[in-house]
Write a protein that holds these residues in place. Structure first.
Motif, PDB file in Angstrom:
ATOM      1  N   UNK A   1       0.947  -1.089   0.117  1.00  0.00           N
ATOM      2  CA  UNK A   1      -0.012  -0.126   0.167  1.00  0.00           C
ATOM      3  C   UNK A   1       0.795   1.105  -0.085  1.00  0.00           C
ATOM      4  N   UNK A   2       2.007   1.302   0.814  1.00  0.00           N
ATOM      5  CA  UNK A   2       2.925   2.289   0.928  1.00  0.00           C
ATOM      6  C   UNK A   2       3.759   2.462  -0.335  1.00  0.00           C
ATOM      7  N   UNK A   3       4.056   1.480  -1.010  1.00  0.00           N
ATOM      8  CA  UNK A   3       4.774   1.638  -2.415  1.00  0.00           C
ATOM      9  C   UNK A   3       3.900   2.148  -3.369  1.00  0.00           C
ATOM     10  N   UNK A   4       2.616   1.702  -3.440  1.00  0.00           N
ATOM     11  CA  UNK A   4       1.646   2.360  -4.607  1.00  0.00           C
ATOM     12  C   UNK A   4       1.666   3.798  -4.223  1.00  0.00           C
ATOM     13  N   UNK A   5       1.395   4.294  -3.034  1.00  0.00           N
ATOM     14  CA  UNK A   5       1.180   5.466  -2.637  1.00  0.00           C
ATOM     15  C   UNK A   5       2.310   6.558  -2.921  1.00  0.00           C
ATOM     16  N   UNK A   6       3.638   5.828  -2.704  1.00  0.00           N
ATOM     17  CA  UNK A   6       4.745   6.719  -2.945  1.00  0.00           C
ATOM     18  C   UNK A   6       4.688   6.862  -4.401  1.00  0.00           C
ATOM     19  N   UNK A   7       4.614   5.719  -5.407  1.00  0.00           N
ATOM     20  CA  UNK A   7       4.766   5.645  -6.872  1.00  0.00           C
ATOM     21  C   UNK A   7       3.889   6.948  -7.267  1.00  0.00           C
ATOM     22  N   UNK A   8       2.556   6.573  -6.962  1.00  0.00           N
ATOM     23  CA  UNK A   8       1.553   7.939  -7.249  1.00  0.00           C
ATOM     24  C   UNK A   8       1.997   9.103  -6.884  1.00  0.00           C
ATOM     25  N   UNK A   9       2.496   9.568  -5.795  1.00  0.00           N
ATOM     26  CA  UNK A   9       2.885  10.767  -4.964  1.00  0.00           C
ATOM     27  C   UNK A   9       4.060  10.947  -6.169  1.00  0.00           C
ATOM     28  N   UNK A  10       5.042  10.426  -6.514  1.00  0.00           N
ATOM     29  CA  UNK A  10       6.158  10.558  -7.341  1.00  0.00           C
ATOM     30  C   UNK A  10       5.412  11.179  -8.663  1.00  0.00           C
ATOM     31  N   UNK A  11       4.649  10.587  -9.139  1.00  0.00           N
ATOM     32  CA  UNK A  11       4.270  10.591 -10.528  1.00  0.00           C
ATOM     33  C   UNK A  11       3.675  12.162 -10.455  1.00  0.00           C
ATOM     34  N   UNK A  12       2.758  12.406  -9.519  1.00  0.00           N
ATOM     35  CA  UNK A  12       2.221  13.884  -9.186  1.00  0.00           C
ATOM     36  C   UNK A  12       3.020  14.880  -9.364  1.00  0.00           C
ATOM     37  N   UNK A  13       4.051  14.645  -8.430  1.00  0.00           N
ATOM     38  CA  UNK A  13       5.370  15.701  -8.305  1.00  0.00           C
ATOM     39  C   UNK A  13       6.297  15.816  -9.428  1.00  0.00           C
ATOM     40  N   UNK A  14       6.183  14.979 -10.515  1.00  0.00           N
ATOM     41  CA  UNK A  14       7.273  14.959 -11.448  1.00  0.00           C
ATOM     42  C   UNK A  14       6.313  15.069 -12.756  1.00  0.00           C
ATOM     43  N   UNK A  15       5.474  15.940 -12.735  1.00  0.00           N
ATOM     44  CA  UNK A  15       4.715  16.193 -14.121  1.00  0.00           C
ATOM     45  C   UNK A  15       3.669  15.079 -14.458  1.00  0.00           C
ATOM     46  N   UNK A  16       2.879  14.794 -13.405  1.00  0.00           N
ATOM     47  CA  UNK A  16       1.689  13.654 -13.661  1.00  0.00           C
ATOM     48  C   UNK A  16       0.401  14.091 -14.289  1.00  0.00           C
ATOM     49  N   UNK A  17      -0.573  13.742 -14.071  1.00  0.00           N
ATOM     50  CA  UNK A  17      -1.968  13.726 -14.966  1.00  0.00           C
ATOM     51  C   UNK A  17      -2.081  15.351 -14.977  1.00  0.00           C
ATOM     52  N   UNK A  18      -3.172  15.643 -15.546  1.00  0.00           N
ATOM     53  CA  UNK A  18      -3.749  17.123 -15.664  1.00  0.00           C
ATOM     54  C   UNK A  18      -4.351  17.355 -14.431  1.00  0.00           C
ATOM     55  N   UNK A  19      -4.752  18.664 -13.986  1.00  0.00           N
ATOM     56  CA  UNK A  19      -5.594  19.047 -12.828  1.00  0.00           C
ATOM     57  C   UNK A  19      -6.789  17.997 -12.988  1.00  0.00           C
ATOM     58  N   UNK A  20      -7.240  17.760 -11.576  1.00  0.00           N
ATOM     59  CA  UNK A  20      -8.503  17.097 -11.603  1.00  0.00           C
ATOM     60  C   UNK A  20      -8.337  15.858 -10.625  1.00  0.00           C
ATOM     61  N   UNK A  21      -9.432  15.246 -10.243  1.00  0.00           N
ATOM     62  CA  UNK A  21      -9.593  14.212  -9.250  1.00  0.00           C
ATOM     63  C   UNK A  21      -9.820  12.944  -9.984  1.00  0.00           C
ATOM     64  N   UNK A  22      -8.901  11.789  -9.964  1.00  0.00           N
ATOM     65  CA  UNK A  22      -9.185  10.577 -10.801  1.00  0.00           C
ATOM     66  C   UNK A  22      -8.742   9.573  -9.574  1.00  0.00           C
ATOM     67  N   UNK A  23      -9.483   8.295  -9.875  1.00  0.00           N
ATOM     68  CA  UNK A  23      -9.240   7.207  -9.229  1.00  0.00           C
ATOM     69  C   UNK A  23      -7.955   6.680 -10.014  1.00  0.00           C
ATOM     70  N   UNK A  24      -7.067   5.631  -9.360  1.00  0.00           N
ATOM     71  CA  UNK A  24      -6.050   5.288  -9.955  1.00  0.00           C
ATOM     72  C   UNK A  24      -5.833   4.531 -11.178  1.00  0.00           C
ATOM     73  N   UNK A  25      -6.993   3.950 -11.563  1.00  0.00           N
ATOM     74  CA  UNK A  25      -7.217   3.360 -12.772  1.00  0.00           C
ATOM     75  C   UNK A  25      -7.635   4.370 -14.063  1.00  0.00           C
TER      76      UNK A  25
END
Length: 346
Positions: free
Chosen positions: A295-319
């Motif tokens: 759970x921590x690994x998934x959360x950390x990878x998602x956070x890194x994606x957001x902080x390094x030019x992730x998806x466009x603004x908005x709220x999304x589920x991981x899938x």
């Protein structure tokens, strides 16, 4: 380029719940990737000092807003403890702060998802359903759904290690789930490494989320534990109706305390997603050790994606984030095994 209405590109990463089983691991992983930028948080001022973090209470929205404003340069919040409502998410998104939410409460996820326009206005992104289930279960379900050309039905099965020490929030959530009414039936499922198991309907949020994000009319999630004895005990209690008393505070607290002390099995977990369409069937399976760590690994990878030019603004589920579709395979180096099967329950 960072503007007044976009997240701080090199800002700090606040981890509320950063002293718990998942939060500690999230802070450690992100601390390796973003040295000096991670700030663990929790309600205990003493523990905050010990961990070099801040005192923050997600149950007090004004306190949370004050902490965000005092820190001033928060780029992302990884929420590792469940607040009572969407106020914490709103505080983040109004300030243009990215949000990663490992929560699993269907009602709360829906309330946060409704903040999509707020995130658009501030330039922030939020990713929900982050973890193992929901999380990996959502990603596997999407993969199987696409491989059958659009599923008419998805069955999700989750096996958790009953010997793993879970946080208090996770135990309370399990007790509430056992007390919830259900009309779905148990299912016999082959789980690699654990044989043929009976899994029981359980109110994981993924089954509700996926009907909307994937447009699948029938999604059911079922649960079993690695210990057959523990599975039989828990779901045997459900059949007696005694767990309905868990809706009252004292019985719920007593049952939560009792379950928190029971460690009958190991720390393995399995997530299986079976997709069906007109006779076609594909199953995707992920298995590993220590659900809280993944759970921590998934959360950390998602956070890194957001902080390094992730998806466009908005709220999304991981899938709903295409760049995260291969996250199960990326976790192979951390001990996650991902399988594709074409036979199984019908």
């Amino acid at each position: 380029m960072t503007t007044a209405n976009s997240p701080v590109a090199d800002g700090r990463i606040l981890v509320p719940g950063g002293y718990g089983a998942v939060g500690t691991a999230v802070a450690a992983i992100l601390g390796q990737w973003f040295p000096g930028r991670v700030v663990p948080g929790g309600r205990s001022a003493d523990r905050a000092r010990q961990h070099g973090g801040v005192r923050v209470d997600v149950n007090d929205p004004q306190d949370f807003r004050t902490v965000l404003d005092r820190l001033g340069d928060v780029g992302a919040v990884v929420l590792c403890v469940e607040p009572p409502d969407e106020s914490v998410a709103r505080a983040c998104l109004e300030r243009g702060v990215h949000l990663v939410d490992i929560g699993a409460d269907e009602r709360l996820l829906g309330a946060v998802a409704a903040l999509h326009d707020t995130a658009l206005d501030s330039g922030a992104s939020a990713v929900l359903s982050v973890g193992v289930a929901p999380g990996l279960s959502n990603l596997l379900a999407r993969r199987a759904h696409e491989e059958v050309g659009g599923a008419q039905r998805i069955d999700l099965t989750v096996l958790l290690g009953s010997g793993e020490r879970h946080g208090a929030d996770a135990v309370r959530w399990t007790v509430a789930g056992l007390a919830a009414p259900t009309t779905a039936r148990p299912l016999r499922v082959e789980l690699p490494g654990h044989g043929l198991r009976t899994a029981h309907p359980f109110p994981f949020s993924d089954q509700h989320t996926l009907t909307g994000t994937l447009g699948v009319p029938r999604v059911t999630t079922r649960l079993c534990l690695d210990s057959r004895a523990a599975t039989a005990l828990l779901f045997g209690l459900r059949r007696t109706g005694l767990l309905r008393a868990a809706d009252r505070p004292l019985p719920r607290r007593l049952l939560t305390d009792a379950l928190g002390r029971v460690h009958l099995g190991g720390d393995a977990f399995v997530v299986r997603a079976d997709a069906y369409r007109d006779g076609l069937h594909v199953a995707r399976v992920a298995r590993g050790l220590r659900q809280s760590r993944f759970t921590a690994l998934v959360a950390a990878h998602v956070a890194r994606h957001l902080l390094t030019g992730g998806p466009a603004p908005g709220v999304r589920h991981v899938e709903e984030v295409p760049a995260l579709a291969d996250l199960p395979e990326r976790l192979a180096g951390d001990g996650l095994t991902v399988l594709r099967l074409t036979d199984g329950p019908r």
